[in-house]
Write a protein that holds these residues in place. Structure first.
Motif, PDB file in Angstrom:
ATOM      1  N   ILE A 172       0.579  -0.992  -0.118  1.00  0.00           N
ATOM      2  CA  ILE A 172       0.059   0.134  -0.011  1.00  0.00           C
ATOM      3  C   ILE A 172       0.905   1.244  -0.063  1.00  0.00           C
ATOM      4  O   ILE A 172       0.699   2.185  -0.547  1.00  0.00           O
ATOM      5  CB  ILE A 172      -0.853   0.007   1.272  1.00  0.00           C
ATOM      6  N   ALA A 173       1.895   1.266   0.978  1.00  0.00           N
ATOM      7  CA  ALA A 173       2.701   2.420   0.908  1.00  0.00           C
ATOM      8  C   ALA A 173       3.792   2.458  -0.095  1.00  0.00           C
ATOM      9  O   ALA A 173       4.361   3.678  -0.277  1.00  0.00           O
ATOM     10  CB  ALA A 173       3.277   2.532   2.384  1.00  0.00           C
ATOM     11  N   GLY A 174       4.141   1.465  -0.558  1.00  0.00           N
ATOM     12  CA  GLY A 174       5.254   1.349  -1.652  1.00  0.00           C
ATOM     13  C   GLY A 174       6.568   1.113  -1.126  1.00  0.00           C
ATOM     14  O   GLY A 174       7.600   0.894  -1.784  1.00  0.00           O
ATOM     15  N   GLU A 175       6.703   0.905   0.204  1.00  0.00           N
ATOM     16  CA  GLU A 175       8.114   0.897   0.763  1.00  0.00           C
ATOM     17  C   GLU A 175       7.736   0.411   2.479  1.00  0.00           C
ATOM     18  O   GLU A 175       6.499   0.489   2.903  1.00  0.00           O
ATOM     19  CB  GLU A 175       8.494   2.225   0.918  1.00  0.00           C
ATOM     20  N   GLY A 176       8.832   0.008   2.953  1.00  0.00           N
ATOM     21  CA  GLY A 176       8.694  -0.686   4.303  1.00  0.00           C
ATOM     22  C   GLY A 176       9.636  -1.843   4.691  1.00  0.00           C
ATOM     23  O   GLY A 176      10.286  -2.397   3.634  1.00  0.00           O
ATOM     24  N   ILE A 177       9.535  -2.366   5.743  1.00  0.00           N
ATOM     25  CA  ILE A 177       9.986  -3.580   6.114  1.00  0.00           C
ATOM     26  C   ILE A 177       8.876  -4.420   6.856  1.00  0.00           C
ATOM     27  O   ILE A 177       8.511  -4.143   7.776  1.00  0.00           O
ATOM     28  CB  ILE A 177      11.386  -3.490   7.237  1.00  0.00           C
ATOM     29  N   ALA A 178       8.939  -5.927   6.381  1.00  0.00           N
ATOM     30  CA  ALA A 178       8.231  -6.875   6.908  1.00  0.00           C
ATOM     31  C   ALA A 178       8.799  -7.225   8.256  1.00  0.00           C
ATOM     32  O   ALA A 178       9.949  -8.197   8.143  1.00  0.00           O
ATOM     33  CB  ALA A 178       7.835  -7.664   6.024  1.00  0.00           C
ATOM     34  N   VAL A 179       8.581  -6.670   9.491  1.00  0.00           N
ATOM     35  CA  VAL A 179       9.547  -7.187  10.446  1.00  0.00           C
ATOM     36  C   VAL A 179       9.191  -8.404  11.042  1.00  0.00           C
ATOM     37  O   VAL A 179      10.037  -9.101  11.924  1.00  0.00           O
ATOM     38  CB  VAL A 179       9.029  -6.315  11.964  1.00  0.00           C
ATOM     39  N   ASP A 180       8.058  -9.134  10.667  1.00  0.00           N
ATOM     40  CA  ASP A 180       7.985 -10.900  11.128  1.00  0.00           C
ATOM     41  C   ASP A 180       8.896 -11.682  10.359  1.00  0.00           C
ATOM     42  O   ASP A 180       8.720 -12.836  10.588  1.00  0.00           O
ATOM     43  CB  ASP A 180       6.327 -11.055  10.973  1.00  0.00           C
ATOM     44  N   ALA A 181       9.656 -11.191   9.548  1.00  0.00           N
ATOM     45  CA  ALA A 181      10.590 -11.702   8.637  1.00  0.00           C
ATOM     46  C   ALA A 181      12.089 -11.566   8.917  1.00  0.00           C
ATOM     47  O   ALA A 181      12.874 -11.930   8.312  1.00  0.00           O
ATOM     48  CB  ALA A 181      10.237 -11.700   7.205  1.00  0.00           C
ATOM     49  N   VAL A 182      12.147 -10.625   9.906  1.00  0.00           N
ATOM     50  CA  VAL A 182      13.416 -10.135  10.204  1.00  0.00           C
ATOM     51  C   VAL A 182      14.079 -11.124  11.421  1.00  0.00           C
ATOM     52  O   VAL A 182      13.140 -11.491  12.445  1.00  0.00           O
ATOM     53  CB  VAL A 182      13.383  -8.857  10.787  1.00  0.00           C
ATOM     54  N   VAL A 183      15.280 -11.486  11.527  1.00  0.00           N
ATOM     55  CA  VAL A 183      15.811 -12.438  12.611  1.00  0.00           C
ATOM     56  C   VAL A 183      15.664 -11.569  14.141  1.00  0.00           C
ATOM     57  O   VAL A 183      15.661 -10.387  13.979  1.00  0.00           O
ATOM     58  CB  VAL A 183      17.120 -12.435  12.382  1.00  0.00           C
ATOM     59  N   ALA A 184      15.302 -12.395  14.985  1.00  0.00           N
ATOM     60  CA  ALA A 184      14.712 -11.852  16.140  1.00  0.00           C
ATOM     61  C   ALA A 184      15.527 -10.898  16.755  1.00  0.00           C
ATOM     62  O   ALA A 184      15.263  -9.686  17.097  1.00  0.00           O
ATOM     63  CB  ALA A 184      14.414 -13.067  17.299  1.00  0.00           C
ATOM     64  N   ASP A 185      17.006 -10.931  16.908  1.00  0.00           N
ATOM     65  CA  ASP A 185      17.634 -10.015  17.368  1.00  0.00           C
ATOM     66  C   ASP A 185      17.782  -8.591  16.600  1.00  0.00           C
ATOM     67  O   ASP A 185      18.195  -7.595  17.047  1.00  0.00           O
ATOM     68  CB  ASP A 185      19.346 -10.456  17.210  1.00  0.00           C
ATOM     69  N   PHE A 186      17.050  -8.498  15.477  1.00  0.00           N
ATOM     70  CA  PHE A 186      17.423  -7.156  14.613  1.00  0.00           C
ATOM     71  C   PHE A 186      15.888  -6.602  14.303  1.00  0.00           C
ATOM     72  O   PHE A 186      15.719  -5.640  13.500  1.00  0.00           O
ATOM     73  CB  PHE A 186      17.700  -7.704  13.383  1.00  0.00           C
TER      74      PHE A 186
END
Length: 335
Positions: A183-197
């Motif tokens: 929708i926004a055209g940008e961002g980070i899917a945090v649920d796919a980021v390694v937990a420490d990061f």
């Protein structure tokens, strides 16, 4: 990642319309990014966009085909491959928020290379994300948090952003999930980021900004959820919110798909969110309660429910979709 648009929405052949919530969300919140939809025989979903072939969509200005549905398991079925290959041939990039990566499907990856097209797996990022440092950043931040998953944190954040934009305020929506990113055209899917990061990713998403600029950050999961609390807490700490809006559901009494875990009382949830947020922002405060009243049949019943919540918590309560976000925008002006 920054995504090419406008989009041709691919709805596949899903037999249940609710499997197309990504597509519906994109059309609702970013109609200017949409050109058309393409469906296979038997598809039960319809976003209301005109149906077009891949080549007609390119002629109409489309830059990318977006997979706007999520079948059970998050995989991309083999029977969809021919349409995706046609899209690449027609000159479209491909965008997917599925667990299965487009880049890992050999026939699609090979075709993309041959056509000079790009594949965007928005749930995944190749960016090197650092650990969070907890340093204070300039600007202001509001994070949508929740008693549970699938309560309307994304829709509430988008509605609040829209309200503040209409008022002429400096504001940005910060996407933390695949649908929000599209929708926004940008961002980070945090649920796919390694937990420490995860917290580090949240810091990247809402960088230093002007003192009167608000980042409205899409929440994920819930700190009370047995499966997703880790992501929610990392996002909370990395966001360093000045304000939080707590999301609830009018009729739901227990966690989604976990009937043995009841929802926490609102006052308890407010206090715990504030305590945890104080790890990185000692001044963080819950400023309102967002309630999904979609299961309440009448506007009168919804308003009565919201009034009862306000009386219990001492905070403004609204359903952002049913009644708008004016009370939340007003609350942020005092921060």
């Amino acid at each position: 990642m920054t995504l090419p648009s406008p989009y041709l929405l691919f709805l596949g052949d899903v037999s249940e319309a609710n499997r197309a919530k990504t597509g519906y969300g994109i059309v609702h919140w970013a109609p200017e990014r949409c050109v058309a939809q393409i469906r296979l025989p038997g598809c039960a979903a319809d976003t209301g966009l005109p149906d077009m072939t891949t080549r007609d969509a390119v002629a109409a200005g489309a830059k990318a085909l977006v997979i706007g549905v999520a079948p059970q398991g998050g995989a991309i079925p083999d029977r969809w491959h021919s349409t995706l290959l046609e899209a690449l041939d027609a000159g479209l990039d491909l965008i997917s928020g599925m667990h299965t990566r487009l880049t890992e499907i050999d026939v699609i990856a090979a075709k993309a290379r041959a056509c000079g097209r790009r594949l965007y797996d928005v749930r995944h990022t190749e960016r090197q994300i650092p650990s969070a440092n907890g340093l204070k950043r300039s600007g202001k931040r509001c994070l949508l948090v929740g008693l549970d998953c699938s309560l309307g944190k994304k829709w509430g954040a988008l509605a609040l952003t829209q309200e503040m934009q209409a008022r002429g305020e400096k504001v940005s929506f910060r996407a933390t999930g695949q649908t929000g990113i599209i929708i926004a055209g940008e961002g980070i899917a945090v649920d796919a980021v390694v937990a420490d990061f995860v917290a580090g990713a949240a810091e990247i998403l809402s960088p230093d900004n002007e003192a009167d600029h608000w980042d409205i950050i899409e929440g994920q999961g819930s700190i009370f959820h047995a499966a997703y609390a880790g992501v929610s807490l990392g996002l909370l700490h990395g966001s360093q919110p000045d304000a939080m809006i707590l999301c609830a559901h009018a009729e739901r009494k227990h966690l989604e798909l976990l009937p043995h875990i009841p929802h926490r009382p609102l006052r308890q949830a407010i206090e715990l969110h504030e305590q945890l947020a104080h790890v990185t922002n000692p001044n963080a405060v819950v400023v309102g309660i967002s309630v999904n009243t979609s299961d309440l049949a009448t506007e009168q019943a919804a308003r009565a429910h919201l009034e009862a919540i306000s009386a219990t918590t001492g905070l403004p309560a609204t359903d952002p979709i049913r009644f708008g976000c004016g009370v939340f925008a007003d609350a942020l002006q005092s921060i």
